[in-house]
Design an enzyme around this catalytic site. Structure first.
Site: not given
Ligand code: BG6
Length: 457
Positions: A86, A226, A231, A317, A169
């Site tokens: 934990d 997001d 990004h 999306k 990333h």
């Protein structure tokens, strides 16, 4: 470089999705290139043992890493250790310290929800008495400016900024790095790369798929959090930054942060939010959700170089294609014949593949002073010699090279840009899956309209 190579990699969240899809394949790549030779200690609270983690790593390499490499894959499995426990329990960290043995410079990778950062970082502070450790954290890095500041403060309690590696990333992607290279390795770019010559910039990040079972996550995020805050603002920073005064990590990051600071907090009126039809039926999504799965916006960089040049962004999306493209449109030269004023552009394709194209006027053979636009193109398909972003970034963080990581001031500056949008209750317009978002987004398009990105090099 901000220090010596780490002598152990500890990754929290070892049994999670990110580890399965990205981290094990990246680690195999690092071993293959000879960049990883230190113990890799997975930590999780799953009630697993080392053999189970190895089984999971094997499966991850089979499915997401192109198979278990007989040399590198097997070596990675031998480097693996596991601590189960934990994150709230000091005993877990005592066990971790035991596994670390004589390690003085461990890299702690937190592939865990940000809500766990505080407790994990506090425990790390207590086992990292010599202060030789570094920490690697994943997005989401906060959910607004206030929470990002709070997270930074938590990390700074135990780690100096030069020991913190915030992974976005996108910054580690080959085409994004290529954009930077293209700008500063070609002498003919600089004279036109400014408000005198550039008419507009448009960026489209389109994904033809939906939220792929991540409804719960997406409800907390939405497109702006997001992909825009991180990004796409990173892409803009690479596109618009001044030439850095040196090749060291701070010179580059100093220039990037200046770009983001030069963007004023966005006016909710300059943004259109959309939601694809069917999103509310996804598991984990509220029936009356107003979270956006599409966003279009227009912004300006208030700098000497860019003042007055509109940057148009759209991301979403369930759009018709999966492609990310940047188009820098130049102003028309004076007309030399009747007809449509000729135009030039630079087009950067980030996905799929990597391509840079120069839109150029080429005369048609014959008497008339007439031509057409052609593209001079250089590119390569995905995969050919390209390094995976996670492999690159993990390798850089182990070596202590911060260049491709988001710095605290940049992350906060980026949240400052989008913060007004998060607080405002602007309408969310429904759009049909497979379309280019709600028609309302057309009002934010550049003069020639939104370009449909190409889906091949
Ligand atoms: C992630 C987002 O950060 O980036 C996803 O959470 C998005 O929603 C993804 O699909 C896009 O990155 P890539 O590398 O798959 O193009």
């Amino acid at each position: 470089m901000n220090g010596a190579t780490a002598d152990a990699l500890v990754f929290f969240g070892a049994t999670g999705d990110l580890a399965y899809k990205k981290i094990f394949p990246a680690l195999q790549g690092l071993v293959r290139r000879g960049h990883l030779d230190a113990p890799v200690i997975g930590v999780a609270m799953s009630g697993w043992n080392l053999e189970q983690l190895k089984g999971r790593a094997r499966e991850s390499l089979e499915i997401h890493g192109g198979g278990v490499d007989p040399a590198a894959g097997e070596k990675l499995l031998r480097l693996l250790r596991y601590v189960d426990g934990d994150y709230n329990d000091p005993g877990t960290f005592k066990a971790l310290r035991g596994e670390l043995g004589a390690s003085k410079r461990p890299a702690y990778y937190l592939a865990i929800p940000p809500s766990m950062f505080e407790v994990v970082v506090a425990h790390l502070g207590s086992i990292d008495e010599a202060g030789g450790g570094r920490v690697i954290v994943e997005k989401p890095f906060g959910r607004d400016l206030a929470s990002a500041r709070h997270l930074n403060a938590i990390l700074h309690r135990h780690f100096s900024e030069s020991s913190i590696f915030r992974i976005d990333h996108y910054i580690g992607k080959e085409p994004v790095i290529n954009l930077l290279f293209f700008r500063f390795a070609n002498a003919y770019i600089e004279p036109v790369w400014n408000r005198q010559y550039v008419e507009s910039v448009q960026i489209t990040m389109a994904e033809s798929f939906g939220v792929q079972g991540r409804g719960r996550f997406y409800e907390e995020a939405g497109t702006i959090r997001d992909v825009v805050q991180n990004h796409l603002l990173q892409v803009i920073a690479n596109l618009a930054m001044e030439p850095p005064i040196g090749v060291d990590s701070e010179s580059l990051r100093d220039e990037k942060v200046k770009v983001v600071k030069a963007i004023r907090p966005l006016d909710p009126a300059s943004v259109v939010r959309g939601q694809f039809r069917g999103y509310r039926d996804e598991a984990g999504v509220a029936p009356g959700s107003t979270v956006e799965t599409f966003a279009a916006m227009k912004l300006e960089i208030h700098s000497w170089r860019w003042k007055g040049v509109p940057f148009h962004i759209r991301a979403g999306k369930c759009l018709p294609v999966t492609a990310t493209e940047v188009v820098v449109e130049l102003k028309s030269p004076p007309l030399i014949a009747d007809g449509v004023p000729p135009r030039n552009h630079f087009r950067f394709l980030f996905n799929p593949g990597v391509a840079i194209a120069l839109g150029t006027q080429f005369k048609d053979p014959g008497e008339a002073m007439q031509g057409r636009q052609v593209e001079l193109l250089a590119g390569s398909e995905t995969g050919k010699g390209m390094m995976d972003a996670y492999e690159r970034l993990l390798g850089d963080s182990l070596r202590g090279d911060s260049t491709l990581f988001a710095r605290a001031d940049e992350v906060e500056a980026a949240w400052r840009v989008v913060d007004p949008l998060l607080a405002a209750a602007t309408p969310v317009h429904e759009y049909a899956p497979g379309t280019w978002g709600p028609p309302e987004a057309d009002a934010l398009a550049p003069p020639g309209g939104w370009r449909v990105p190409k889906t091949s090099v």
